[in-house]
Design a protein around this motif. Structure first.
Motif, PDB file in Angstrom:
ATOM      1  N   ASN A 271       0.780  -1.242   0.000  1.00 46.33           N
ATOM      2  CA  ASN A 271       0.000   0.000   0.000  1.00 46.33           C
ATOM      3  C   ASN A 271       0.812   1.293   0.000  1.00 46.33           C
ATOM      4  OD1 ASN A 271      -2.232  -1.712   0.207  1.00 46.33           O
ATOM      5  ND2 ASN A 271      -2.290  -1.559   2.435  1.00 46.33           N
TER       6      ASN A 271
ATOM      7  N   ASP B  58      -3.058   9.742  -3.152  1.00 48.99           N
ATOM      8  CA  ASP B  58      -2.393   8.446  -2.968  1.00 48.99           C
ATOM      9  C   ASP B  58      -1.593   8.418  -1.661  1.00 48.99           C
ATOM     10  OD1 ASP B  58      -3.441   7.595  -5.335  1.00 48.99           O
ATOM     11  OD2 ASP B  58      -1.628   7.983  -6.516  1.00 48.99           O
TER      12      ASP B  58
ATOM     13  N   ASP C  26      -3.934   8.001   1.309  1.00 47.57           N
ATOM     14  CA  ASP C  26      -4.344   6.593   1.429  1.00 47.57           C
ATOM     15  C   ASP C  26      -3.225   5.751   2.039  1.00 47.57           C
ATOM     16  OD1 ASP C  26      -6.862   7.005   0.398  1.00 47.57           O
ATOM     17  OD2 ASP C  26      -6.318   6.475  -1.657  1.00 47.57           O
TER      18      ASP C  26
END
Length: 240
Positions: A107, A120, A123
């Motif tokens: 991730n 991004d 997140d």
């Protein structure tokens, strides 16, 4: 006759004195017998108490030994449990590290090999919420600063572009003043310390690549304006 009378008087006197001493002796004997009887009873009682106490001591000694054996057994069991806990803790720590590294690689790492993108990065930062390993968590600050590192480096290069434009992009040697100022300024950027220690510490691969290209341009004399612009464009984002 007179002599006989005197003898009888003396005999009576002696007999009375002897009888009195005998009676006294008998009383004394009985008194001592009573003392001996009382003391004998006391001695018997004491012997009984001594015997009882010794028996209790023996019982306590047996109980002490039993308790000591139980303590030893419990201490042995405790050490076994402590060993199991240590092994479990070490195993858990390894599994936590493996899990957190997997989360990071899945991730977060993918975000750091691409140009900065706020959505991004946000997140990726949320991925750290489920982590426990300090080794992985210490990289969170790196991700948090990705945007500021990018902006700071881009602004530095844009200012240097103006200086090089004003000087018509000459080929600069390391001994030239412009080259020295450029390198001093580059090493003063917020990401330089991260890049300079990237071989030993976590870093941002994308910015490492940008830094390497900047260093390549510095080694080539900082004379290629087109390539310089390309590097600056690598640091642009709509998120600033």
């Amino acid at each position: 006759m007179k002599k006989i009378l005197l003898f009888l008087v003396a005999l009576a006197a002696w007999t009375g004195a002897g009888a009195q001493s005998m009676s006294e002796l008998e009383r004394n004997i009985k008194a001592q017998d009573k003392i001996m009887d009382v003391r004998a009873d006391s001695i018997a009682n004491i012997d009984a108490k001594i015997k009882d106490l010794k028996e209790r001591i023996d019982s306590l000694n047996r109980e002490e030994k039993l308790l000591k054996d139980q303590v030893k057994a419990l201490e042995k069991a405790k050490k076994g449990h402590e060993k199991d806990v240590k092994a479990a803790r070490e195993s858990r720590t390894k599994h936590v590290l493996d899990r957190d590294n997997l989360i990071f690689e899945t991730n977060v790492a993918v975000v750091l090999v691409a140009a900065y993108n706020k959505a991004d990065v946000d997140d990726a930062l949320r991925s750290f919420d489920d982590m426990e390993s300090k080794e992985v968590l210490k990289r969170k600050k790196l991700v948090e600063n990705y945007g500021s590192y990018t902006k700071n480096l881009r602004e530095f290069l844009e200012k240097q572009k103006i200086v090089l434009d004003d000087n018509n992009w000459p080929i600069l040697r390391p001994s030239d003043e412009l080259h020295k100022k450029f390198m001093k300024g580059l090493k003063g950027t917020s990401y330089w310390k991260i890049y300079d220690k990237s071989t030993k510490n976590p870093s941002i691969p994308y910015l490492d690549n940008v830094m390497e290209q900047v260093m390549q341009q510095a080694a080539n004399g900082l004379s290629n304006s087109r390539r310089f612009d390309e590097i600056i464009n690598m640091l642009y984002s709509n998120d600033f």
